[in-house]
Scaffold this motif. Sequence first.
Motif, PDB file in Angstrom:
ATOM      1  N   GLY A  91       0.791  -1.305   0.041  1.00 46.82           N
ATOM      2  CA  GLY A  91       0.064   0.153   0.006  1.00 46.82           C
ATOM      3  C   GLY A  91       0.890   1.087   0.134  1.00 46.82           C
ATOM      4  O   GLY A  91       0.535   2.055  -0.637  1.00 46.82           O
ATOM      5  N   TRP A  92       1.959   1.278   0.691  1.00 50.06           N
ATOM      6  CA  TRP A  92       2.977   2.477   0.720  1.00 50.06           C
ATOM      7  C   TRP A  92       3.567   2.647  -0.566  1.00 50.06           C
ATOM      8  O   TRP A  92       3.570   3.770  -1.101  1.00 50.06           O
ATOM      9  CB  TRP A  92       3.972   2.028   1.934  1.00 50.06           C
ATOM     10  CG  TRP A  92       4.811   3.349   1.755  1.00 50.06           C
ATOM     11  CD1 TRP A  92       4.661   4.527   2.672  1.00 50.06           C
ATOM     12  CD2 TRP A  92       6.202   3.114   1.583  1.00 50.06           C
ATOM     13  NE1 TRP A  92       5.757   5.343   2.561  1.00 50.06           N
ATOM     14  CE2 TRP A  92       6.612   4.583   1.601  1.00 50.06           C
ATOM     15  CE3 TRP A  92       6.899   2.160   0.700  1.00 50.06           C
ATOM     16  CZ2 TRP A  92       8.228   4.820   1.397  1.00 50.06           C
ATOM     17  CZ3 TRP A  92       8.034   2.782   0.341  1.00 50.06           C
ATOM     18  CH2 TRP A  92       8.825   3.839   0.593  1.00 50.06           C
ATOM     19  N   ALA A  93       3.979   1.509  -0.975  1.00 52.17           N
ATOM     20  CA  ALA A  93       4.525   1.511  -2.351  1.00 52.17           C
ATOM     21  C   ALA A  93       3.610   2.137  -3.645  1.00 52.17           C
ATOM     22  O   ALA A  93       4.068   3.085  -4.532  1.00 52.17           O
ATOM     23  CB  ALA A  93       5.010   0.287  -2.793  1.00 52.17           C
ATOM     24  N   SER A  94       2.484   1.903  -3.335  1.00 52.69           N
ATOM     25  CA  SER A  94       1.477   2.270  -4.224  1.00 52.69           C
ATOM     26  C   SER A  94       1.255   3.786  -4.039  1.00 52.69           C
ATOM     27  O   SER A  94       1.121   4.538  -5.113  1.00 52.69           O
ATOM     28  CB  SER A  94       0.013   1.583  -3.964  1.00 52.69           C
ATOM     29  OG  SER A  94      -0.945   2.089  -4.715  1.00 52.69           O
ATOM     30  N   THR A 142      -3.971  -6.689  -2.807  1.00 47.79           N
ATOM     31  CA  THR A 142      -5.166  -6.026  -2.390  1.00 47.79           C
ATOM     32  C   THR A 142      -5.120  -4.408  -2.197  1.00 47.79           C
ATOM     33  O   THR A 142      -6.298  -4.153  -2.706  1.00 47.79           O
ATOM     34  CB  THR A 142      -5.380  -6.921  -1.291  1.00 47.79           C
ATOM     35  OG1 THR A 142      -5.481  -8.300  -1.258  1.00 47.79           O
ATOM     36  CG2 THR A 142      -6.699  -6.603  -0.562  1.00 47.79           C
ATOM     37  N   ALA A 143      -4.434  -3.960  -1.471  1.00 47.01           N
ATOM     38  CA  ALA A 143      -4.756  -2.707  -1.108  1.00 47.01           C
ATOM     39  C   ALA A 143      -4.461  -1.796  -2.338  1.00 47.01           C
ATOM     40  O   ALA A 143      -5.067  -0.769  -2.506  1.00 47.01           O
ATOM     41  CB  ALA A 143      -3.576  -2.133  -0.126  1.00 47.01           C
ATOM     42  N   PRO A 144      -3.391  -1.813  -3.081  1.00 48.97           N
ATOM     43  CA  PRO A 144      -3.465  -1.148  -4.440  1.00 48.97           C
ATOM     44  C   PRO A 144      -4.622  -1.127  -5.181  1.00 48.97           C
ATOM     45  O   PRO A 144      -5.205  -0.314  -5.809  1.00 48.97           O
ATOM     46  CB  PRO A 144      -2.289  -1.557  -5.203  1.00 48.97           C
ATOM     47  CG  PRO A 144      -1.568  -2.429  -4.174  1.00 48.97           C
ATOM     48  CD  PRO A 144      -2.363  -2.668  -3.366  1.00 48.97           C
ATOM     49  N   ILE A 149      -9.952   1.113  -6.681  1.00 51.28           N
ATOM     50  CA  ILE A 149     -11.366   1.376  -6.621  1.00 51.28           C
ATOM     51  C   ILE A 149     -12.077   2.583  -5.912  1.00 51.28           C
ATOM     52  O   ILE A 149     -13.056   3.253  -6.151  1.00 51.28           O
ATOM     53  CB  ILE A 149     -12.159   0.226  -5.880  1.00 51.28           C
ATOM     54  CG1 ILE A 149     -11.834  -1.184  -6.556  1.00 51.28           C
ATOM     55  CG2 ILE A 149     -13.648   0.401  -5.549  1.00 51.28           C
ATOM     56  CD1 ILE A 149     -12.124  -2.290  -5.850  1.00 51.28           C
ATOM     57  N   SER A 150     -11.277   2.801  -4.757  1.00 58.60           N
ATOM     58  CA  SER A 150     -11.615   4.154  -3.834  1.00 58.60           C
ATOM     59  C   SER A 150     -11.513   5.310  -4.763  1.00 58.60           C
ATOM     60  O   SER A 150     -12.166   6.444  -4.684  1.00 58.60           O
ATOM     61  CB  SER A 150     -10.830   4.260  -2.735  1.00 58.60           C
ATOM     62  OG  SER A 150     -10.976   5.504  -1.983  1.00 58.60           O
ATOM     63  N   GLY A 366      -3.695   3.160   4.225  1.00 61.94           N
ATOM     64  CA  GLY A 366      -4.753   3.050   5.163  1.00 61.94           C
ATOM     65  C   GLY A 366      -5.580   1.506   5.071  1.00 61.94           C
ATOM     66  O   GLY A 366      -5.573   0.848   6.045  1.00 61.94           O
ATOM     67  N   ILE A 367      -5.797   1.255   3.858  1.00 62.52           N
ATOM     68  CA  ILE A 367      -6.634  -0.016   3.535  1.00 62.52           C
ATOM     69  C   ILE A 367      -5.486  -1.093   4.153  1.00 62.52           C
ATOM     70  O   ILE A 367      -6.208  -2.260   4.426  1.00 62.52           O
ATOM     71  CB  ILE A 367      -6.991  -0.097   2.201  1.00 62.52           C
ATOM     72  CG1 ILE A 367      -8.186   1.065   1.996  1.00 62.52           C
ATOM     73  CG2 ILE A 367      -7.769  -1.453   1.811  1.00 62.52           C
ATOM     74  CD1 ILE A 367      -8.435   1.175   0.543  1.00 62.52           C
TER      75      ILE A 367
END
Length: 426
Positions: A91-94, A142-144, A149-150, A366-367
């Motif tokens: 997620g952080w990398a994204s 998953t998080a990216p 989507i968000s 965060g996700i």
Amino acid sequence: MYISMADRTGGRKNSGATGTQTLPGPGVAFRLSPVILWLGIVSMATDISSESVSAILPLYVTGFLGLSTIAFGFIDGLNQGVSAVVRIAAGWASDRTGHPKRVAVAGYGLSMLARVGFLFAGGFWAITGIVTGDRIGKGIRTAPRDALISSAAQPEHLARSFGVHRMLDTVGAATGPLLAFLILLFIPNGFSTVFVVSLAFAVIGVALLVLVVPDRRTPRTAQKPDRARPPFTWSQLKDAGLTRLLVTAGILALLTVGDGFIYLVLQDRDSFAVQWFPLLYVGTNVVYLALAVPLGRFADRWGRIRVFLGGHGALLACYLLAAVPFGGLGVTVACLVLLGVFYAATDGVLAALASRLVSPDKVATGIGAAQTVVALCRMAASAGFGILWFAVGAPAAMTTAAVGLAAALVAAAVLMRTSRAQEAGA
């Protein structure tokens, strides 16, 4: 604190201890982004791949390979939680690169490669390594994917948009076990055939992601592409609302037994034929499929926290039914329905909650944080339940899990009480 887009879209804004969220306002019609549709189709193909294997894994490990429930508990724990090792980092990398699709492709690709290993696996350590690789791939993607989507969803209909994606995802989750059932029905012990079909659908999912889904960038990153970002630290997510959400989700996840164990409990009690086992996954996923969008819409309107906690109430009822000494078709179907309600009320809703509690440039992080906490706790829950079953038997282990979840729900309700009182919905 993240300030929602409600001021510019006509939605109603509610601020409370859990952060700012957007509720549907008058004149804001729901529109589904093509990005969400295609991501749903990618997830559908990928879930056909993963769930066809997951549906036979409990029997493959405990029956075909002859391993104990402790061994399956360890493997199922990895299946539940090893993705947590990389979720926040992904997620952080994204967020840092501003290219969530690229990170997601790496995750989907790794899971696809892991499918090859199932064709040659034949023991505990081989299965452990393959499951680890597959779940790390899931953790990376998953998080990216949820950040995509968000960013593509209307803020007023965020949980509903996640519900649409989860609905398509669950079409695959229901189709995979059904394919596994048909293969085992016509090819007894045809586990290798299931693995081949799984690999084929994994390839299709990666191809669609690469060729069709656009690489959306986060708004703030798009405006400042060269902005330096510090390494990830937990302090970046230090927010009262998010912290309460992480603690609440973690407590509940510690008492969330893996699906495979619930199905093994039902099979152990009712002694139905092995080839029918994958249909248990189908039943749960059909309910999830039917309720993902309605419960997402309900969560947006009446409260995401309320729906999230209510979903765990359905899981508690499932535990109680699984623990009773009498069985039969009616009790089994009721368990599957309750388990489907649990997933429909919690999966996308948790991502929607987490995404509104951080600033736009930290959505994937965060996700990923929320998913990491849940995954790690579920890994511990599966491993612990396997040992508990081995020690006291299935009915007593299920009863213990139910008592623990009931206590966890009380604690979760207390933790989130302030948020529910201050917000019209979360």
